[in-house]
Design a protein around this motif. Structure first.
Motif, PDB file in Angstrom:
ATOM      1  N   GLY A  61       0.801  -1.216   0.000  1.00 44.17           N
ATOM      2  CA  GLY A  61       0.000   0.000   0.000  1.00 44.17           C
ATOM      3  C   GLY A  61       0.831   1.262   0.000  1.00 44.17           C
ATOM      4  O   GLY A  61       0.414   2.287  -0.547  1.00 44.17           O
ATOM      5  N   TYR A  62       2.021   1.206   0.610  1.00 42.97           N
ATOM      6  CA  TYR A  62       2.868   2.405   0.563  1.00 42.97           C
ATOM      7  C   TYR A  62       4.044   2.280  -0.405  1.00 42.97           C
ATOM      8  O   TYR A  62       4.548   3.287  -0.902  1.00 42.97           O
ATOM      9  N   LEU A  63       4.494   1.060  -0.694  1.00 42.19           N
ATOM     10  CA  LEU A  63       5.597   0.921  -1.646  1.00 42.19           C
ATOM     11  C   LEU A  63       5.162   1.262  -3.071  1.00 42.19           C
ATOM     12  O   LEU A  63       5.948   1.788  -3.871  1.00 42.19           O
ATOM     13  N   THR A  64       3.907   0.960  -3.407  1.00 44.15           N
ATOM     14  CA  THR A  64       3.413   1.232  -4.767  1.00 44.15           C
ATOM     15  C   THR A  64       3.485   2.713  -5.129  1.00 44.15           C
ATOM     16  O   THR A  64       4.108   3.077  -6.131  1.00 44.15           O
ATOM     17  N   PRO A  65       2.879   3.620  -4.367  1.00 47.06           N
ATOM     18  CA  PRO A  65       2.996   5.040  -4.739  1.00 47.06           C
ATOM     19  C   PRO A  65       4.409   5.578  -4.582  1.00 47.06           C
ATOM     20  O   PRO A  65       4.772   6.568  -5.224  1.00 47.06           O
ATOM     21  N   ALA A  66       5.230   4.927  -3.736  1.00 42.19           N
ATOM     22  CA  ALA A  66       6.610   5.384  -3.560  1.00 42.19           C
ATOM     23  C   ALA A  66       7.395   5.294  -4.860  1.00 42.19           C
ATOM     24  O   ALA A  66       8.305   6.098  -5.103  1.00 42.19           O
ATOM     25  N   LEU A  67       7.058   4.334  -5.706  1.00 38.71           N
ATOM     26  CA  LEU A  67       7.796   4.147  -6.955  1.00 38.71           C
ATOM     27  C   LEU A  67       7.517   5.238  -7.982  1.00 38.71           C
ATOM     28  O   LEU A  67       8.192   5.315  -9.003  1.00 38.71           O
ATOM     29  N   LEU A  68       6.525   6.066  -7.728  1.00 41.10           N
ATOM     30  CA  LEU A  68       6.219   7.172  -8.638  1.00 41.10           C
ATOM     31  C   LEU A  68       6.921   8.463  -8.238  1.00 41.10           C
ATOM     32  O   LEU A  68       6.779   9.481  -8.912  1.00 41.10           O
ATOM     33  N   VAL A  69       7.666   8.435  -7.144  1.00 41.68           N
ATOM     34  CA  VAL A  69       8.336   9.634  -6.635  1.00 41.68           C
ATOM     35  C   VAL A  69       9.745   9.718  -7.209  1.00 41.68           C
ATOM     36  O   VAL A  69      10.484   8.739  -7.214  1.00 41.68           O
ATOM     37  N   ASP A  70      10.126  10.885  -7.709  1.00 43.39           N
ATOM     38  CA  ASP A  70      11.484  11.086  -8.208  1.00 43.39           C
ATOM     39  C   ASP A  70      12.448  11.199  -7.028  1.00 43.39           C
ATOM     40  O   ASP A  70      12.195  11.916  -6.069  1.00 43.39           O
ATOM     41  N   GLY A  71      13.579  10.524  -7.146  1.00 41.52           N
ATOM     42  CA  GLY A  71      14.562  10.571  -6.079  1.00 41.52           C
ATOM     43  C   GLY A  71      14.283   9.515  -5.029  1.00 41.52           C
ATOM     44  O   GLY A  71      13.266   8.816  -5.071  1.00 41.52           O
ATOM     45  N   PRO A  72      15.172   9.359  -4.063  1.00 39.97           N
ATOM     46  CA  PRO A  72      14.991   8.312  -3.057  1.00 39.97           C
ATOM     47  C   PRO A  72      13.733   8.525  -2.221  1.00 39.97           C
ATOM     48  O   PRO A  72      13.334   9.659  -1.942  1.00 39.97           O
ATOM     49  N   VAL A  73      13.116   7.422  -1.870  1.00 39.61           N
ATOM     50  CA  VAL A  73      12.034   7.407  -0.882  1.00 39.61           C
ATOM     51  C   VAL A  73      12.553   6.605   0.302  1.00 39.61           C
ATOM     52  O   VAL A  73      13.125   5.525   0.133  1.00 39.61           O
ATOM     53  N   VAL A  74      12.392   7.125   1.506  1.00 36.40           N
ATOM     54  CA  VAL A  74      12.890   6.463   2.703  1.00 36.40           C
ATOM     55  C   VAL A  74      11.733   5.801   3.432  1.00 36.40           C
ATOM     56  O   VAL A  74      10.695   6.426   3.677  1.00 36.40           O
ATOM     57  N   VAL A  75      11.908   4.524   3.761  1.00 28.77           N
ATOM     58  CA  VAL A  75      10.936   3.768   4.543  1.00 28.77           C
ATOM     59  C   VAL A  75      11.594   3.392   5.860  1.00 28.77           C
ATOM     60  O   VAL A  75      12.653   2.755   5.867  1.00 28.77           O
ATOM     61  N   SER A  76      10.987   3.783   6.962  1.00 29.37           N
ATOM     62  CA  SER A  76      11.546   3.506   8.283  1.00 29.37           C
ATOM     63  C   SER A  76      10.648   2.536   9.032  1.00 29.37           C
ATOM     64  O   SER A  76       9.426   2.700   9.059  1.00 29.37           O
ATOM     65  N   THR A  77      11.258   1.517   9.639  1.00 32.20           N
ATOM     66  CA  THR A  77      10.511   0.527  10.408  1.00 32.20           C
ATOM     67  C   THR A  77      11.030   0.494  11.845  1.00 32.20           C
ATOM     68  O   THR A  77      12.163   0.903  12.124  1.00 32.20           O
ATOM     69  N   ALA A  78      10.201  -0.042  12.742  1.00 27.13           N
ATOM     70  CA  ALA A  78      10.609  -0.148  14.144  1.00 27.13           C
ATOM     71  C   ALA A  78      11.313  -1.450  14.435  1.00 27.13           C
ATOM     72  O   ALA A  78      12.188  -1.513  15.295  1.00 27.13           O
ATOM     73  N   THR A  79      10.932  -2.515  13.734  1.00 26.34           N
ATOM     74  CA  THR A  79      11.443  -3.844  14.063  1.00 26.34           C
ATOM     75  C   THR A  79      12.316  -4.408  12.951  1.00 26.34           C
ATOM     76  O   THR A  79      12.115  -4.123  11.769  1.00 26.34           O
TER      77      THR A  79
END
Length: 743
Positions: A61-79
């Protein structure tokens, strides 16, 4: 990645390709709503809070729209578990699936703290024959007689294995070293960020694994990191994580705590002694003697104080000891001076400066006695007996408001973002301004509409917190009419008719409608619900007839209730307890009264216990807080989750107590504003262990009557949970468990 290298693609096309690559994958309404909302937020440069329940397919759900963004997209997780899932499973499969749609294969990288990577400079000086000063530094107590001979040989073998691994590893990432090594060994070959002299000054800078990981991150489409490093990045002025336009914070209910931990500092006698040892060849004898005297003074002053929060500033003797540390470390830093390019040992010099500087900064912070900091004494009788003076910020909301959102779009997501059915409490804790409620109790205009794809129908009369002071004014939740069998079909049939909200009733629990959206300046919220049919898949049973829990441990009445429930099902029980004492008492009771296999946290490693619990359907697994989030057992191996009491913070938890006291002092209710939201998040996480797939069924049993009887916070806590079918009747719960046992 330049936009010209991409095909024109929509979020819908990318999601369709991604879902098609998942075995048995299919479109999910909540997932689609999440994709659309994030795509819109990025285009509008507006921050977004998304609650996505278990089973939504949140990662895609969040990785899909991230691929439409120019430049790096950062995903942060807790675990680490989610980080590994993204890097080892979700992202490789996604990259392959969307390549035809995008016209290229997206790239991704993992970014971890510097200490996760092998350091060639440290490895050169690592001692294979036995422990060095670094090893002694890592121990809080004096070694036992003969201890180091055996440990030195064992650690030496591990260092030798690391050397061999260093010749073939491409990343230097500790997680790729299999089998792993002890922390004590890894500390000899890794470099904390504070000790690093920088690639330009280090003779091994050109081959630095940590620097290489940062270079890969700068070139990737998606960078996966963790909340701890994200917190350090914010505090350090955003110099670590590569520049980016979109930050996605998954498991966001953990973020504020991780930022608080990153901003926390401490002083121990051992740390002062370590500073003296590391710097003794670089400072004057007088300065070294001052450090030794300061360490002794701190040892004596901490020995005289009980563990707990320092509510009236530093006591006189402790203040004197901290002043001695501040003066001695400042003198040491002056003696060492600047690190020059021709220094014979720049790494050793930087390490000495780093530990002195950290002690000096922390001492100054403690001596300032700021109202926005909390100080306390920590003591432990384990091992050699830890003694520490700790300081942490009273709140990190200001830090987050200032450093999290500027110059990027931030998407915050979790299965647990609404408390009491509202986003307000979590939004405030993350530093977001919250708009005043409108006339109907919803957020002011401009908020996103929540779409709850699998929310239970029925009345939505229960309100969340009326103000920032918390849920004290939450009204009792509405009850649903009709027979229990109508909404909890199958294993819960025969429950009888609901009888309103009186004790003994059967009704829908949790949020009866989609959570109330909230918004503020520059942000909106959305609850996409869950694909699970909670009222049909599960029952929330509250043992309202039990006495209010008082003393620690497991009361006799709660133990008897636990025994009846477990015997009705025949095992398959995950017991989440408020203390190790209670978990142990429960295990002893069940072992004495039944022949069921009882697994107790601490008797074996957690992965082994969870594996045994999954494999043996007659078994029960009992444990404490780490089980509330870390267990994922879909299927019929876990059909009963028992919670012994509401997970309020302990009165002796320094930060929670200080925050509650601050609210009380300002005229609010510290219990409602601090303790109840903490309990709501923990309770929701624990309850969430039951339903992990669309085929799961079971019962959550809470052996704390306050969840039903507490007029203020009981309804607020229930509204923070999934909308299970709700009952306070023991016969309903036991009958459902017997039907599950016979299914």
């Amino acid at each position: 990645m330049p936009a010209a290298s991409k095909k024109k693609a929509t979020a819908e096309q990318i999601l369709a390709a991604a879902v098609g690559a998942v075995p048995g994958g299919s479109a999910r309404p909540g997932q689609q709503a999440m994709v659309e909302a994030i795509d819109k937020a990025v285009k509008n440069k507006e921050h977004l809070l998304v609650q996505a329940g278990t089973g939504t397919g949140k990662s895609l759900g969040y990785l899909t729209p991230a691929l439409l963004v120019d430049g790096p997209v950062v995903v942060s997780t807790a675990t680490l578990a989610l980080q590994n899932q993204l890097v080892e499973h979700d992202l490789p499969r996604l990259a392959e699936a969307v390549q035809p749609v995008l016209g290229r294969k997206p790239t991704f990288a993992v970014l971890k703290g510097r200490h996760h990577y092998l350091c060639a400079a440290k490895l050169e000086h690592a001692d294979e024959e036995g422990p060095t000063d670094t090893l002694f530094d890592a121990e809080p107590a004096a070694p036992r007689a003969g201890q180091w001979l055996g440990e030195g040989a064992r650690l030496g073998k591990q260092i030798l294995r690391i050397r061999k691994w260093s010749e073939k590893t491409q990343t230097g990432d500790r997680d790729e070293l299999d089998p792993g090594v002890e922390d004590l060994a890894w500390r000899q070959v890794s470099m904390p960020a504070r000790d690093c002299v920088g690639a330009g000054r280090c003779p091994y800078g050109a081959e630095c694994f940590a620097e290489a990981s940062r270079a890969r991150a700068r070139e990737a489409d998606i960078v996966v990191t963790n909340h701890s490093l994200l917190a350090v990045d914010m505090i350090a002025g955003r110099q670590i994580v590569p520049p980016h336009k979109l930050l996605i914070v998954d498991e966001a209910h953990e973020l504020a705590d991780r930022v608080s931990s990153a901003a926390q500092a401490e002083i121990t006698p051992e740390a002062v002694e370590r500073a003296g040892r590391r710097s003794r060849t670089m400072i004057t004898p007088a300065a070294a003697e001052s450090l030794a005297e300061a360490a002794d003074a701190l040892t004596v002053s901490l020995a005289d104080l009980p563990a707990g929060r320092l509510t009236d500033g530093l006591p006189e003797r402790l203040r004197l000891a901290v002043s001695m540390i501040e003066s001695a470390t400042r003198a040491g830093l002056t003696a060492i001076g600047e690190i020059k390019s021709d220094d014979p040992d720049p790494v050793g010099k930087q390490q000495a400066k780093a530990v002195l500087d950290e002690l000096s900064t922390t001492s100054q912070r403690l001596l300032e006695d700021n109202s926005y900091d909390v100080a306390w004494v920590e003591k432990s009788d384990l091992g050699g007996g830890r003694r520490a003076l700790v300081v942490a910020p009273l709140s990190v909301a200001g830090t987050l408001a200032e450093n999290l959102y500027a110059d990027r779009t931030v998407v915050v997501t979790s299965a647990t973002l609404t408390l009491g059915g509202r986003f307000d409490t979590v939004a405030r804790s993350l530093g977001l301004p919250v708009a005043a409620p409108g006339p109907s109790g919803t957020a002011a205009s401009g908020s996103a509409s929540a779409s709850g794809s699998a929310r239970a129908s029925g009345p939505a009369s229960a309100s969340g917190p009326a103000s920032a002071s918390g849920p004290a004014s939450a009204s009792a939740s509405g009850s649903s009419s009709g027979s229990a069998s109508g909404s909890a079909s199958g294993f819960a049939s025969g429950a009888g008719r609901a009888s309103g909200s009186a004790p003994g009733s059967v009704r829908a629990s949790g949020s009866a409608a989609a959570s109330v959206p909230a918004s503020g300046d520059g942000w909106t919220s959305l609850d996409v619900g869950s694909p699970f049919d909670y009222p049909k898949q599960g029952i929330l049973y509250v043992a309202a007839h039990l006495p209010r829990p008082a003393a620690s441990g497991l009361p006799d009445a709660a133990g008897a209730e636990l025994l009846r429930l477990v015997e009705a099902l025949g095992g398959r029980t995950l017991g989440l307890f408020s203390s190790r004492k209670a978990a142990t008492q429960a295990a002893e009771l069940l072992r004495a009264k039944t022949d069921l296999p009882i697994l107790l946290q601490g008797e074996e490693t957690l992965p082994i216990l969870v594996r045994k619990f999954k494999e043996d359907k007659a078994s029960c697994l009992f444990g404490v807080m780490s089980l509330w989030q870390g267990v994922d057992v879909p299927g019929d191996s876990c059909q009963l989750v028992v919670i012994d009491r509401l997970p309020f913070p302990r009165p002796d938890e320094p930060l929670a107590a200080a925050r509650a006291a601050a609210v009380d002092a300002s005229g609010g209710s510290g219990f409602s504003a601090v303790s109840v939201p903490i309990a709501a998040v923990r309770l929701a996480q624990g309850v969430g262990r039951l339903i992990r797939s669309t085929g799961d069924k079971g019962v959550v049993a809470v052996l704390d009557s306050r969840l039903e009887t507490a007029r203020g916070y009981g309804a607020f806590l229930r509204k923070s949970l999934p909308p299970f079918w709700y009952t306070t009747r023991p016969d309903v719960a036991e009958g459902a468990l017997r039907r599950l046992a016979n299914a």
